[in-house]
Motif scaffolding. Structure first.
Motif, PDB file in Angstrom:
ATOM      1  N   PHE A  86       0.815  -1.213   0.000  1.00  0.00           N
ATOM      2  CA  PHE A  86       0.000   0.000   0.000  1.00  0.00           C
ATOM      3  C   PHE A  86       0.848   1.262   0.000  1.00  0.00           C
ATOM      4  O   PHE A  86       0.483   2.249  -0.608  1.00  0.00           O
ATOM      5  CB  PHE A  86      -0.953   0.010   1.191  1.00  0.00           C
ATOM      6  N   ARG A  87       1.965   1.225   0.727  1.00  0.00           N
ATOM      7  CA  ARG A  87       2.845   2.393   0.762  1.00  0.00           C
ATOM      8  C   ARG A  87       4.237   1.943   1.165  1.00  0.00           C
ATOM      9  O   ARG A  87       4.396   0.944   1.869  1.00  0.00           O
ATOM     10  CB  ARG A  87       2.319   3.465   1.702  1.00  0.00           C
ATOM     11  N   PRO A  88       5.287   2.658   0.716  1.00  0.00           N
ATOM     12  CA  PRO A  88       6.649   2.280   1.102  1.00  0.00           C
ATOM     13  C   PRO A  88       6.897   2.564   2.583  1.00  0.00           C
ATOM     14  O   PRO A  88       6.282   3.457   3.171  1.00  0.00           O
ATOM     15  CB  PRO A  88       7.532   3.169   0.216  1.00  0.00           C
ATOM     16  N   VAL A  89       7.807   1.788   3.158  1.00  0.00           N
ATOM     17  CA  VAL A  89       8.173   1.959   4.558  1.00  0.00           C
ATOM     18  C   VAL A  89       9.596   2.513   4.610  1.00  0.00           C
ATOM     19  O   VAL A  89      10.539   1.850   4.177  1.00  0.00           O
ATOM     20  CB  VAL A  89       8.097   0.608   5.313  1.00  0.00           C
ATOM     21  N   PRO A  90       9.758   3.732   5.122  1.00  0.00           N
ATOM     22  CA  PRO A  90      11.081   4.366   5.127  1.00  0.00           C
ATOM     23  C   PRO A  90      12.066   3.688   6.091  1.00  0.00           C
ATOM     24  O   PRO A  90      11.676   3.070   7.081  1.00  0.00           O
ATOM     25  CB  PRO A  90      10.805   5.805   5.600  1.00  0.00           C
ATOM     26  N   LEU A  91      13.333   3.852   5.786  1.00  0.00           N
ATOM     27  CA  LEU A  91      14.424   3.396   6.633  1.00  0.00           C
ATOM     28  C   LEU A  91      14.260   3.985   8.041  1.00  0.00           C
ATOM     29  O   LEU A  91      13.830   5.123   8.180  1.00  0.00           O
ATOM     30  CB  LEU A  91      15.750   3.852   6.007  1.00  0.00           C
ATOM     31  N   PHE A  92      14.582   3.196   9.044  1.00  0.00           N
ATOM     32  CA  PHE A  92      14.521   3.563  10.467  1.00  0.00           C
ATOM     33  C   PHE A  92      13.095   3.740  10.986  1.00  0.00           C
ATOM     34  O   PHE A  92      12.884   4.277  12.062  1.00  0.00           O
ATOM     35  CB  PHE A  92      15.370   4.804  10.787  1.00  0.00           C
ATOM     36  N   SER A  93      12.114   3.290  10.223  1.00  0.00           N
ATOM     37  CA  SER A  93      10.728   3.338  10.692  1.00  0.00           C
ATOM     38  C   SER A  93      10.470   2.189  11.654  1.00  0.00           C
ATOM     39  O   SER A  93      11.102   1.140  11.591  1.00  0.00           O
ATOM     40  CB  SER A  93       9.750   3.195   9.526  1.00  0.00           C
ATOM     41  N   ARG A  94       9.507   2.395  12.497  1.00  0.00           N
ATOM     42  CA  ARG A  94       9.013   1.324  13.361  1.00  0.00           C
ATOM     43  C   ARG A  94       7.848   0.672  12.621  1.00  0.00           C
ATOM     44  O   ARG A  94       6.921   1.361  12.191  1.00  0.00           O
ATOM     45  CB  ARG A  94       8.544   1.905  14.687  1.00  0.00           C
ATOM     46  N   VAL A  95       7.920  -0.638  12.467  1.00  0.00           N
ATOM     47  CA  VAL A  95       6.876  -1.385  11.766  1.00  0.00           C
ATOM     48  C   VAL A  95       6.167  -2.276  12.780  1.00  0.00           C
ATOM     49  O   VAL A  95       6.810  -3.016  13.523  1.00  0.00           O
ATOM     50  CB  VAL A  95       7.470  -2.248  10.631  1.00  0.00           C
ATOM     51  N   THR A  96       4.860  -2.199  12.799  1.00  0.00           N
ATOM     52  CA  THR A  96       4.045  -3.060  13.648  1.00  0.00           C
ATOM     53  C   THR A  96       3.347  -4.070  12.751  1.00  0.00           C
ATOM     54  O   THR A  96       2.719  -3.685  11.760  1.00  0.00           O
ATOM     55  CB  THR A  96       3.005  -2.237  14.429  1.00  0.00           C
ATOM     56  N   VAL A  97       3.480  -5.339  13.079  1.00  0.00           N
ATOM     57  CA  VAL A  97       2.827  -6.401  12.318  1.00  0.00           C
ATOM     58  C   VAL A  97       1.739  -7.007  13.190  1.00  0.00           C
ATOM     59  O   VAL A  97       2.014  -7.495  14.285  1.00  0.00           O
ATOM     60  CB  VAL A  97       3.826  -7.500  11.885  1.00  0.00           C
ATOM     61  N   GLU A  98       0.513  -6.954  12.695  1.00  0.00           N
ATOM     62  CA  GLU A  98      -0.620  -7.603  13.374  1.00  0.00           C
ATOM     63  C   GLU A  98      -0.864  -8.942  12.681  1.00  0.00           C
ATOM     64  O   GLU A  98      -1.156  -8.976  11.486  1.00  0.00           O
ATOM     65  CB  GLU A  98      -1.871  -6.734  13.286  1.00  0.00           C
ATOM     66  N   THR A  99      -0.725 -10.019  13.436  1.00  0.00           N
ATOM     67  CA  THR A  99      -0.881 -11.364  12.894  1.00  0.00           C
ATOM     68  C   THR A  99      -2.138 -11.996  13.463  1.00  0.00           C
ATOM     69  O   THR A  99      -2.364 -11.961  14.676  1.00  0.00           O
ATOM     70  CB  THR A  99       0.341 -12.234  13.265  1.00  0.00           C
ATOM     71  N   ARG A 100      -2.923 -12.581  12.560  1.00  0.00           N
ATOM     72  CA  ARG A 100      -4.093 -13.331  13.031  1.00  0.00           C
ATOM     73  C   ARG A 100      -4.329 -14.526  12.131  1.00  0.00           C
ATOM     74  O   ARG A 100      -3.995 -14.526  10.950  1.00  0.00           O
ATOM     75  CB  ARG A 100      -5.328 -12.452  13.128  1.00  0.00           C
ATOM     76  N   LEU A 101      -4.887 -15.541  12.736  1.00  0.00           N
ATOM     77  CA  LEU A 101      -5.251 -16.753  12.016  1.00  0.00           C
ATOM     78  C   LEU A 101      -6.587 -16.501  11.341  1.00  0.00           C
ATOM     79  O   LEU A 101      -7.563 -16.137  11.997  1.00  0.00           O
ATOM     80  CB  LEU A 101      -5.349 -17.920  13.005  1.00  0.00           C
ATOM     81  N   LEU A 102      -6.631 -16.677  10.020  1.00  0.00           N
ATOM     82  CA  LEU A 102      -7.864 -16.451   9.279  1.00  0.00           C
ATOM     83  C   LEU A 102      -8.746 -17.693   9.230  1.00  0.00           C
ATOM     84  O   LEU A 102      -9.971 -17.607   9.330  1.00  0.00           O
ATOM     85  CB  LEU A 102      -7.558 -16.035   7.835  1.00  0.00           C
ATOM     86  N   TYR A 103      -8.093 -18.850   9.040  1.00  0.00           N
ATOM     87  CA  TYR A 103      -8.870 -20.060   8.792  1.00  0.00           C
ATOM     88  C   TYR A 103      -7.933 -21.264   8.834  1.00  0.00           C
ATOM     89  O   TYR A 103      -6.729 -21.132   8.619  1.00  0.00           O
ATOM     90  CB  TYR A 103      -9.539 -19.966   7.408  1.00  0.00           C
ATOM     91  N   THR A 104      -8.491 -22.440   9.108  1.00  0.00           N
ATOM     92  CA  THR A 104      -7.728 -23.684   8.993  1.00  0.00           C
ATOM     93  C   THR A 104      -8.566 -24.736   8.269  1.00  0.00           C
ATOM     94  O   THR A 104      -9.794 -24.720   8.332  1.00  0.00           O
ATOM     95  CB  THR A 104      -7.319 -24.268  10.364  1.00  0.00           C
ATOM     96  N   THR A 105      -7.868 -25.619   7.573  1.00  0.00           N
ATOM     97  CA  THR A 105      -8.481 -26.809   6.995  1.00  0.00           C
ATOM     98  C   THR A 105      -7.807 -27.995   7.677  1.00  0.00           C
ATOM     99  O   THR A 105      -7.031 -27.813   8.622  1.00  0.00           O
ATOM    100  CB  THR A 105      -8.238 -26.885   5.470  1.00  0.00           C
ATOM    101  N   ASP A 106      -8.048 -29.194   7.180  1.00  0.00           N
ATOM    102  CA  ASP A 106      -7.386 -30.355   7.761  1.00  0.00           C
ATOM    103  C   ASP A 106      -5.911 -30.416   7.375  1.00  0.00           C
ATOM    104  O   ASP A 106      -5.148 -31.185   7.963  1.00  0.00           O
ATOM    105  CB  ASP A 106      -8.106 -31.646   7.377  1.00  0.00           C
TER     106      ASP A 106
END
Length: 176
Positions: A86-106
């Motif tokens: 969506f947009r570039p992330v500049p050098l020395f930026s703080r990046v937050t990653v939100e992780t979630r489980l969307l779905y599982t199969t067998d």
């Protein structure tokens, strides 16, 4: 920063939060964009995937399943990845990653990793992964105790795109 060092740091920090969340929770992981992660001025595209992989490891720590996966002799293998920038992330930026489980199969688990920089969505990485023990696939339910009422639309669209790309891919070349 190299992926190995990033994973080791995430492991050490993640131990502080070990087993504090449920598998259906969103887990937040934070990174700093270092000169080793960037091209001239912004985060390199392959680093988004490395951040997502480290965030996935952190997710397993937070939900208390990292060590059960290791004890079982299993590992996690990414089967397919999709990145939307969506947009570039500049050098020395703080990046937050939100992780979630969307779905599982067998056989597979689907994760969404949303990367934010300066409070704005910078990218989303979707990951289709398998737990593997040698050549055998281990059902995600062995480690991710979450039930889903229905397949999310986002997963349906992605699976349809994956099936379409497999149908148009050239047949593998047999050796010998």
């Amino acid at each position: 920063m190299s992926g190995l060092l990033r994973n080791l740091l995430a492991l050490l920090i993640g131990l502080l939060h070990h087993n504090r969340k449920n598998a259906d929770s969103t887990v937040t992981t934070t990174f700093w964009v270092t000169p080793l992660d960037a091209g001239l001025k912004v985060l390199k595209s392959d680093k988004y995937l490395q951040y997502a992989e480290t965030a996935q490891l952190d997710y397993l720590l937070h939900i208390g399943q990292f060590f059960p996966v290791l004890r079982s002799g299993a590992s996690f293998v990414n089967v397919a990845l999709q990145v939307q920038f969506f947009r570039p992330v500049p050098l020395f930026s703080r990046v937050t990653v939100e992780t979630r489980l969307l779905y599982t199969t067998d056989k597979c688990a689907y994760f969404a990793h949303r990367l934010f920089a300066k409070g704005t969505l910078a990218a989303e990485v979707l990951v289709k992964m398998k737990f593997k023990r040698g050549r055998a696939t281990v059902a995600p339910a062995a480690f991710l105790a979450v039930s889903f009422a229905q397949v999310p639309e986002q997963v349906q669209r992605w699976e349809a795109a994956l099936q379409g790309s497999q149908a148009t891919a050239p047949a593998p070349v047999k050796k010998g």
